[in-house]
Scaffold this active site. Structure first.
Site, PDB file in Angstrom:
ATOM      1  N   PHE A 111       3.567   3.712  -2.476  1.00  0.00           N
ATOM      2  CA  PHE A 111       3.695   2.840  -1.308  1.00  0.00           C
ATOM      3  C   PHE A 111       4.691   1.730  -1.628  1.00  0.00           C
ATOM      4  O   PHE A 111       4.570   1.066  -2.656  1.00  0.00           O
ATOM      5  CB  PHE A 111       2.335   2.221  -0.946  1.00  0.00           C
ATOM      6  CG  PHE A 111       2.399   1.378   0.302  1.00  0.00           C
ATOM      7  CD1 PHE A 111       2.396   1.963   1.554  1.00  0.00           C
ATOM      8  CD2 PHE A 111       2.498  -0.007   0.208  1.00  0.00           C
ATOM      9  CE1 PHE A 111       2.478   1.182   2.707  1.00  0.00           C
ATOM     10  CE2 PHE A 111       2.586  -0.791   1.346  1.00  0.00           C
ATOM     11  CZ  PHE A 111       2.572  -0.196   2.599  1.00  0.00           C
TER      12      PHE A 111
ATOM     13  N   ASP B 177       8.381  -1.227  -8.806  1.00  0.00           N
ATOM     14  CA  ASP B 177       7.765  -1.955  -7.702  1.00  0.00           C
ATOM     15  C   ASP B 177       6.476  -2.576  -8.234  1.00  0.00           C
ATOM     16  O   ASP B 177       5.462  -1.893  -8.391  1.00  0.00           O
ATOM     17  CB  ASP B 177       7.481  -0.989  -6.540  1.00  0.00           C
ATOM     18  CG  ASP B 177       6.773  -1.680  -5.369  1.00  0.00           C
ATOM     19  OD1 ASP B 177       6.294  -2.815  -5.553  1.00  0.00           O
ATOM     20  OD2 ASP B 177       6.689  -1.063  -4.288  1.00  0.00           O
TER      21      ASP B 177
ATOM     22  N   LYS C 177       3.270 -10.259  -2.897  1.00  0.00           N
ATOM     23  CA  LYS C 177       1.811 -10.439  -2.924  1.00  0.00           C
ATOM     24  C   LYS C 177       1.411 -11.690  -3.720  1.00  0.00           C
ATOM     25  O   LYS C 177       1.631 -12.786  -3.226  1.00  0.00           O
ATOM     26  CB  LYS C 177       1.126  -9.162  -3.422  1.00  0.00           C
ATOM     27  CG  LYS C 177       1.247  -8.018  -2.385  1.00  0.00           C
ATOM     28  CD  LYS C 177       0.161  -6.970  -2.470  1.00  0.00           C
ATOM     29  CE  LYS C 177       0.130  -6.121  -1.205  1.00  0.00           C
ATOM     30  NZ  LYS C 177       0.724  -4.796  -1.331  1.00  0.00           N
TER      31      LYS C 177
HETATM   32  C1  LIG Z   1       1.853  -4.233  -0.451  1.00  0.00           C
HETATM   33  C2  LIG Z   1       2.909  -3.459  -1.133  1.00  0.00           C
HETATM   34  C3  LIG Z   1       4.223  -3.429  -0.645  1.00  0.00           C
HETATM   35  C4  LIG Z   1       4.603  -4.050   0.686  1.00  0.00           C
HETATM   36  O1  LIG Z   1       4.514  -5.423   0.674  1.00  0.00           O
HETATM   37  P1  LIG Z   1       4.562  -6.231   2.078  1.00  0.00           P
HETATM   38  O2  LIG Z   1       4.498  -7.655   1.671  1.00  0.00           O
HETATM   39  O3  LIG Z   1       3.383  -5.752   2.859  1.00  0.00           O
HETATM   40  O4  LIG Z   1       5.818  -5.868   2.737  1.00  0.00           O
HETATM   41  C5  LIG Z   1       5.181  -2.786  -1.385  1.00  0.00           C
HETATM   42  N1  LIG Z   1       4.876  -2.174  -2.543  1.00  0.00           N
HETATM   43  C6  LIG Z   1       3.627  -2.176  -3.049  1.00  0.00           C
HETATM   44  C7  LIG Z   1       3.368  -1.517  -4.350  1.00  0.00           C
HETATM   45  C8  LIG Z   1       2.595  -2.807  -2.350  1.00  0.00           C
HETATM   46  O5  LIG Z   1       1.350  -2.770  -2.830  1.00  0.00           O
END
Ligand SMILES: *Cc1c(COP(=O)(O)O)cnc(C)c1O
Length: 402
Positions: free
Chosen positions: A138, A223, A252
Site C-alpha cells: 500500500f 516506503d 503518519k
Molecule cells: C498510510 C500509508 C500511505 C498513505 O499515506 P497517506 O497519508 O494516507 O497519503 C502510504 N504508504 C504506507 C505504507 C502507508 O501505510
C-alpha cells in the site's frame, strides 16, 4: 455550539467512502480518548500509526501553540525556519542529503515515484521507466500510488492505469529477478508491509533488492510511511536491516497527528528536481514543520526508541496469554509497536467483529485485512494503559464466544 453533530450527520453530509464507527471521540490525552458521552477508551490504534506520541503530547502542543502565534503559511515563494530546521534534523539523523516536504504519505510516494522516473529519464533516457512493486503493498490513494500499490481493488474502476508498473511477490527475490531489467527505474517496498497484513521483510529480501537495484541501475525506494518514525524501535526501519535505500518516504507519525509528509534522498538523485519540476502548496507549511520537528526530536531520544522494544514484549506476552485462553491467533508478528495478530481458523475473517466488540469494551484498535488484528499504539504508551487495553480485549474476545 447550538447544534451537536451526531454520527447520522456523516451519512447526511459526507461522501460514503468511509464507514465510521458509531462513537465520536472528542478529546484525547496520551493513550486515552473520550467520546461525546464522556466514555473512556484505550487507544491501541494511534489513528492508524499516526499518533506516535499519543494524543496532545506536551512537546507537540507547545510547538504548535508557539508557531501558531508566529506565522502559519508563506507559500514556497519563501522558505521558513521550521521547514529548514526539520529538513536539517532529518538529514542529520539519516542517510539522506536532501528533503522534500509535502502533506501526506501518498504525496511523499507520488514525489518519490516521479523523482525516480525523472532521474532515470535524465540519466539514462526514456526507456528506463519501469517500476517494480509488490502484491499486497500500500502506497497511498493518489492515482499513481494506487496503481503502484499491490491491491487492485483500490485502482479498479477509475479508467486506464499509468503504464510501466509490475508487481512481484513480497519476500520472494526470485519473483523480482523475473521482473527487474535494465528498463527498471525503481523498486518500491515497505520494509514492513502495513495495510497488507503487518508482514516484516526478511533481511535477505531487502539485501537482495539492494543488490538487484545496483546491478540494474534502479533506485530502491523504502516506503516507511507506516513503519518509520520510531515505530519499529529505530528512527527508521532501514536502520535495523542495515540496507540503505536511495529514496525514503515518511509521513503518519512524522507529524504526530498534524498532516505532513517527507521524501528523503541523496544529492546525486535530488539534483534532477530542478526548479519547476515538482511542488506542493502546503509542502513545508510552518505549523506542520514545527510540530514534526518536535515529534522527530522527541521520538529520536534513546529512551523512547528503547522503550518500543520493551512495549513490544509486553504486547506479545499479553497476546500470547489471550491466545492460550481463547485459541484466537495463528501467528503474532511485526516489529516494535507495529504488531499483527493473525486470527486462527476458528476466527478467520472476523477481524471486524473483534474490532466492534473491542470498542464496546472501551478499546480502539485496528485490522489489516479481514483476518489480522493490528496494533499501532503510541510509542510512549504506559504499562498501565497496555494492561487496561488488554483487559478490554480479553472481555471483547469473551463476548465473541457466545
Ligand atoms: C498510510 C500509508 C500511505 C498513505 O499515506 P497517506 O497519508 O494516507 O497519503 C502510504 N504508504 C504506507 C505504507 C502507508 O501505510
Amino acid at each position: 455550539m447550538s447544534w451537536t453533530p451526531a454520527r447520522e450527520d456523516f451519512d447526511n453530509y459526507m461522501l460514503p467512502n468511509y464507514s465510521p464507527q458509531r462513537v465520536i471521540p472528542v478529546r484525547g490525552e496520551g493513550s486515552r480518548l473520550w467520546d461525546q458521552e464522556g466514555r473512556e477508551y484505550i487507544d491501541f490504534a494511534g489513528g492508524i500509526a499516526v499518533n506516535g506520541l499519543g494524543h496532545c503530547h506536551p512537546a507537540l502542543v507547545k510547538a504548535l501553540r508557539e508557531q501558531s502565534e508566529k506565522v502559519w503559511h508563506l507559500s514556497n515563494v519563501y522558505t521558513n525556519e521550521p521547514a529548514l530546521a526539520l529538513a536539517k534534523s532529518l538529514v542529520d539523523k539519516t542517510f539522506a542529503d536532501k528533503v522534500f516536504l509535502c502533506s501526506s504519505g501518498g504525496e511523499a510516494n507520488e514525489a518519490a515515484l516521479k523523482l525516480a522516473r525523472r532521474f532515470a529519464y535524465d540519466t539514462f533516457g526514456e526507456a528506463k521507466h519501469k517500476i517494480v512493486s509488490f502484491r499486497q503493498s500500500f502506497h497511498g490513494r493518489t492515482f499513481f500510488t494506487v496503481s503502484v500499490g499491490g491491491q487492485p481493488k483500490y485502482s479498479q474502476g477509475f479508467g486506464p492505469v499509468p503504464g510501466g508498473i509490475v508487481h512481484g511477490e513480497f519476500n520472494n527475490l526470485d519473483s523480482v529477478r523475473e521482473l527487474i531489467d535494465n528498463d527498471t527505474c525503481a523498486v518500491i517496498v515497505e520494509p514492513v508491509q502495513g495495510e497488507g497484513g503487518v508482514t516484516p521483510a526478511t533481511p535477505e529480501f531487502l539485501k537482495g533488492l539492494r543488490e538487484l537495484c545496483d546491478q540494474h541501475d534502479a533506485l530502491l525506494i523504502f516506503d516507511e510511511v507506516q513503519c518509520g518514525m520510531g515505530r519499529t524501535g529505530q528512527l527508521y526501519t532501514y536502520m535495523h536491516y542495515g540496507v540503505t535505500p536511495d529514496i525514503l518516504t515518511s509521513a503518519k507519525a512524522l507529524g504526530g497527528g498534524f498532516p505532513i509528509g517527507a521524501m528523503l534522498t541523496t544529492d546525486r538523485i535530488a539534483k534532477v528536481f530542478v526548479v519547476g519540476t515538482h511542488g506542493s502548496t502546503y509542502g513545508g507549511n510552518p505549523l506542520a514543520c514545527a510540530v514534526a520537528l518536535a515529534a522527530v526530536e522527541t521520538i529520536s531520544q534513546p529512551d523512547v526508541l528503547k522503550g518500543v522494544e520493551q512495549r513490544f514484549e509486553l504486547f506479545k506476552s499479553h497476546l500470547e496469554a489471550l491466545d492460550r485462553k481463547y485459541g484466537v491467533f495463528k501467528e503474532i508478528r511485526g516489529m516494535g509497536l507495529l504488531i499483527g495478530a493473525e486470527l486462527s481458523d476458528a476466527y478467520a475473517e472476523r477481524g471486524r467483529d473483534v474490532l466492534a466488540a473491542a470498542i464496546d469494551e472501551g478499546l480502539m484498535m485496528l485490522v489489516a485485512g479481514p483476518s489480522v488484528l493490528r496494533f499501532a499504539p503510541s510509542l510512549v504508551i504506559s504499562e498501565q494503559e497496555i494492561e487496561d487495553g488488554m483487559a478490554c480485549l480479553d472481555h471483547a474476545l469473551a463476548r465473541l464466544q457466545d
